[in-house]
Motif scaffolding. Sequence first.
Motif, PDB file in Angstrom:
ATOM      1  N   GLU A 157      32.445  41.041 144.131  1.00 49.10           N
ATOM      2  CA  GLU A 157      31.366  41.251 145.106  1.00 49.10           C
ATOM      3  C   GLU A 157      31.722  40.648 146.469  1.00 49.10           C
ATOM      4  O   GLU A 157      31.105  40.963 147.475  1.00 49.10           O
ATOM      5  N   ASP A 158      32.710  39.744 146.470  1.00 53.56           N
ATOM      6  CA  ASP A 158      33.178  39.093 147.694  1.00 53.56           C
ATOM      7  C   ASP A 158      32.040  38.368 148.430  1.00 53.56           C
ATOM      8  O   ASP A 158      31.854  38.516 149.634  1.00 53.56           O
ATOM      9  N   VAL A 159      31.269  37.631 147.643  1.00 49.39           N
ATOM     10  CA  VAL A 159      30.148  36.843 148.192  1.00 49.39           C
ATOM     11  C   VAL A 159      30.476  35.373 147.968  1.00 49.39           C
ATOM     12  O   VAL A 159      31.036  35.008 146.934  1.00 49.39           O
ATOM     13  N   SER A 160      30.126  34.534 148.928  1.00 46.19           N
ATOM     14  CA  SER A 160      30.428  33.112 148.777  1.00 46.19           C
ATOM     15  C   SER A 160      29.435  32.457 147.814  1.00 46.19           C
ATOM     16  O   SER A 160      28.425  33.047 147.437  1.00 46.19           O
ATOM     17  N   GLY A 161      29.736  31.218 147.449  1.00 45.81           N
ATOM     18  CA  GLY A 161      28.852  30.452 146.565  1.00 45.81           C
ATOM     19  C   GLY A 161      29.265  30.541 145.113  1.00 45.81           C
ATOM     20  O   GLY A 161      30.177  31.284 144.731  1.00 45.81           O
ATOM     21  N   GLY A 162      28.589  29.758 144.299  1.00 46.81           N
ATOM     22  CA  GLY A 162      28.888  29.740 142.866  1.00 46.81           C
ATOM     23  C   GLY A 162      27.678  29.254 142.104  1.00 46.81           C
ATOM     24  O   GLY A 162      26.628  28.949 142.681  1.00 46.81           O
ATOM     25  N   THR A 163      27.824  29.177 140.785  1.00 50.51           N
ATOM     26  CA  THR A 163      26.709  28.701 139.963  1.00 50.51           C
ATOM     27  C   THR A 163      27.205  27.982 138.715  1.00 50.51           C
ATOM     28  O   THR A 163      28.218  28.367 138.123  1.00 50.51           O
ATOM     29  N   CYS A 164      26.510  26.919 138.357  1.00 48.14           N
ATOM     30  CA  CYS A 164      26.691  26.281 137.057  1.00 48.14           C
ATOM     31  C   CYS A 164      25.813  27.021 136.053  1.00 48.14           C
ATOM     32  O   CYS A 164      24.787  27.588 136.433  1.00 48.14           O
ATOM     33  N   CYS A 165      26.216  27.025 134.795  1.00 49.00           N
ATOM     34  CA  CYS A 165      25.470  27.750 133.759  1.00 49.00           C
ATOM     35  C   CYS A 165      25.418  26.924 132.480  1.00 49.00           C
ATOM     36  O   CYS A 165      26.395  26.259 132.128  1.00 49.00           O
ATOM     37  N   VAL A 166      24.289  27.012 131.794  1.00 46.24           N
ATOM     38  CA  VAL A 166      24.229  26.576 130.400  1.00 46.24           C
ATOM     39  C   VAL A 166      23.479  27.664 129.649  1.00 46.24           C
ATOM     40  O   VAL A 166      22.447  28.149 130.110  1.00 46.24           O
ATOM     41  N   THR A 167      24.049  28.092 128.517  1.00 50.10           N
ATOM     42  CA  THR A 167      23.443  29.187 127.762  1.00 50.10           C
ATOM     43  C   THR A 167      23.333  28.826 126.286  1.00 50.10           C
ATOM     44  O   THR A 167      24.098  28.009 125.773  1.00 50.10           O
ATOM     45  N   ALA A 168      22.366  29.464 125.635  1.00 52.69           N
ATOM     46  CA  ALA A 168      22.187  29.298 124.190  1.00 52.69           C
ATOM     47  C   ALA A 168      22.009  30.679 123.577  1.00 52.69           C
ATOM     48  O   ALA A 168      21.080  31.407 123.942  1.00 52.69           O
ATOM     49  N   LEU A 169      22.909  31.031 122.680  1.00 50.75           N
ATOM     50  CA  LEU A 169      22.805  32.265 121.911  1.00 50.75           C
ATOM     51  C   LEU A 169      22.412  31.868 120.492  1.00 50.75           C
ATOM     52  O   LEU A 169      23.068  31.021 119.885  1.00 50.75           O
ATOM     53  N   ILE A 170      21.322  32.439 120.000  1.00 49.42           N
ATOM     54  CA  ILE A 170      20.886  32.157 118.630  1.00 49.42           C
ATOM     55  C   ILE A 170      21.112  33.410 117.804  1.00 49.42           C
ATOM     56  O   ILE A 170      20.662  34.501 118.162  1.00 49.42           O
ATOM     57  N   GLN A 171      21.869  33.233 116.708  1.00 55.68           N
ATOM     58  CA  GLN A 171      22.284  34.395 115.922  1.00 55.68           C
ATOM     59  C   GLN A 171      22.516  33.964 114.476  1.00 55.68           C
ATOM     60  O   GLN A 171      23.252  33.012 114.217  1.00 55.68           O
ATOM     61  N   ASN A 172      21.883  34.660 113.551  1.00 54.40           N
ATOM     62  CA  ASN A 172      22.102  34.398 112.114  1.00 54.40           C
ATOM     63  C   ASN A 172      21.924  32.930 111.743  1.00 54.40           C
ATOM     64  O   ASN A 172      22.696  32.376 110.961  1.00 54.40           O
ATOM     65  N   GLY A 173      20.914  32.285 112.325  1.00 50.90           N
ATOM     66  CA  GLY A 173      20.646  30.887 112.002  1.00 50.90           C
ATOM     67  C   GLY A 173      21.572  29.891 112.660  1.00 50.90           C
ATOM     68  O   GLY A 173      21.520  28.693 112.372  1.00 50.90           O
ATOM     69  N   ASN A 174      22.431  30.368 113.567  1.00 52.64           N
ATOM     70  CA  ASN A 174      23.331  29.480 114.307  1.00 52.64           C
ATOM     71  C   ASN A 174      22.910  29.376 115.763  1.00 52.64           C
ATOM     72  O   ASN A 174      22.442  30.354 116.365  1.00 52.64           O
ATOM     73  N   LEU A 175      23.103  28.192 116.316  1.00 50.98           N
ATOM     74  CA  LEU A 175      22.847  27.932 117.730  1.00 50.98           C
ATOM     75  C   LEU A 175      24.213  27.790 118.409  1.00 50.98           C
ATOM     76  O   LEU A 175      24.988  26.900 118.076  1.00 50.98           O
ATOM     77  N   ILE A 176      24.491  28.699 119.351  1.00 53.10           N
ATOM     78  CA  ILE A 176      25.783  28.702 120.046  1.00 53.10           C
ATOM     79  C   ILE A 176      25.516  28.317 121.491  1.00 53.10           C
ATOM     80  O   ILE A 176      24.966  29.096 122.274  1.00 53.10           O
ATOM     81  N   VAL A 177      25.869  27.083 121.842  1.00 49.32           N
ATOM     82  CA  VAL A 177      25.554  26.543 123.166  1.00 49.32           C
ATOM     83  C   VAL A 177      26.829  26.427 123.989  1.00 49.32           C
ATOM     84  O   VAL A 177      27.850  25.930 123.506  1.00 49.32           O
ATOM     85  N   SER A 178      26.771  26.900 125.237  1.00 48.14           N
ATOM     86  CA  SER A 178      27.938  26.894 126.118  1.00 48.14           C
ATOM     87  C   SER A 178      27.542  26.424 127.505  1.00 48.14           C
ATOM     88  O   SER A 178      26.400  26.606 127.931  1.00 48.14           O
ATOM     89  N   ASN A 179      28.505  25.832 128.212  1.00 53.20           N
ATOM     90  CA  ASN A 179      28.232  25.451 129.605  1.00 53.20           C
ATOM     91  C   ASN A 179      29.488  25.542 130.456  1.00 53.20           C
ATOM     92  O   ASN A 179      30.616  25.426 129.972  1.00 53.20           O
ATOM     93  N   ALA A 180      29.254  25.788 131.734  1.00 56.06           N
ATOM     94  CA  ALA A 180      30.298  25.702 132.757  1.00 56.06           C
ATOM     95  C   ALA A 180      29.638  25.029 133.951  1.00 56.06           C
ATOM     96  O   ALA A 180      28.747  25.598 134.585  1.00 56.06           O
ATOM     97  N   GLY A 181      30.004  23.774 134.205  1.00 55.35           N
ATOM     98  CA  GLY A 181      29.361  23.011 135.274  1.00 55.35           C
ATOM     99  C   GLY A 181      28.531  21.876 134.721  1.00 55.35           C
ATOM    100  O   GLY A 181      28.795  21.367 133.626  1.00 55.35           O
ATOM    101  N   ASP A 182      27.516  21.470 135.472  1.00 63.48           N
ATOM    102  CA  ASP A 182      26.755  20.281 135.059  1.00 63.48           C
ATOM    103  C   ASP A 182      25.317  20.575 134.651  1.00 63.48           C
ATOM    104  O   ASP A 182      24.487  19.655 134.610  1.00 63.48           O
ATOM    105  N   CYS A 183      24.988  21.835 134.342  1.00 65.93           N
ATOM    106  CA  CYS A 183      23.744  22.100 133.606  1.00 65.93           C
ATOM    107  C   CYS A 183      23.982  21.626 132.164  1.00 65.93           C
ATOM    108  O   CYS A 183      25.101  21.765 131.659  1.00 65.93           O
ATOM    109  N   ARG A 184      22.965  21.110 131.522  1.00 65.59           N
ATOM    110  CA  ARG A 184      23.172  20.451 130.222  1.00 65.59           C
ATOM    111  C   ARG A 184      22.180  20.951 129.176  1.00 65.59           C
ATOM    112  O   ARG A 184      21.055  21.304 129.501  1.00 65.59           O
TER     113      ARG A 184
END
Length: 229
Positions: free
Chosen positions: A59-86
């Motif tokens: 997109e050639d746009v400046s800036g960035g973002t930190c992310c924290v995500t949670a995918l819940i699937q089949n009784g599992n919690l899959i938590v991921s992060n990039a940056g300092d969201c917790r």
Amino acid sequence: MQAFFGVFDGHGGAKAAEFAAQKLEKNIVDEVVRRGDRSGVKEAVKDGYLKTDAEFLKEDVSGGTCCVTALIQNGNLIVSNAGDCRAVMSRGGVAEPLTSDHRPSREDEKSRIETSGGYVDLCRGVWRIQGSLAVSRGIGDQHLKQWVISEPETKIIGIKPECEFLILASDGLWDKVSNQEAVDIARPSCLGINKVNPLGACKKLVELSVSRGSSDDVSVMLVQLGRYL
């Protein structure tokens, strides 16, 4: 049952956070479906983050973002992060951090940056990459992409009865409120016998952070884990 949650904390404008909020879920879920096996879910999430980053850079746009995500699937919690969201889980009332903040002060992150030709220095009490950014992973940040990678760290946990709720929040909360304190404040609203009010708990946490002087963005999301058992 499958569900997806995320908190996105932009820097240098809102564009990257808005883009990731729109695209990351689909990119992760598409990868999970394409692989079709539970053993590859970490790689699927990683590819979802990397694809979202590549798409945003086009997109050639400046800036960035930190992310924290949670995918819940089949009784599992899959938590991921990039940056300092917790992500912090309440396990029987005990705060259990599921992510580790990606900051240039973290020894392994500092080493990775320096090995790839960058530098980390202390600017007015905050460790920064190239004297600029205070996080070492995220989506976007084209001008620092050589060092600010979008690869997430991911943890998978089986959801058990003692796994009560999950707090996903930006550093605007965690800079002022400890993990255990956040769980202690949220827990009565999540496990109340009479009135369960997770939104009220989120508001309490935001207000506490602001009352302690946070001038940063404060985003808080609370996920009740009991319904995914």
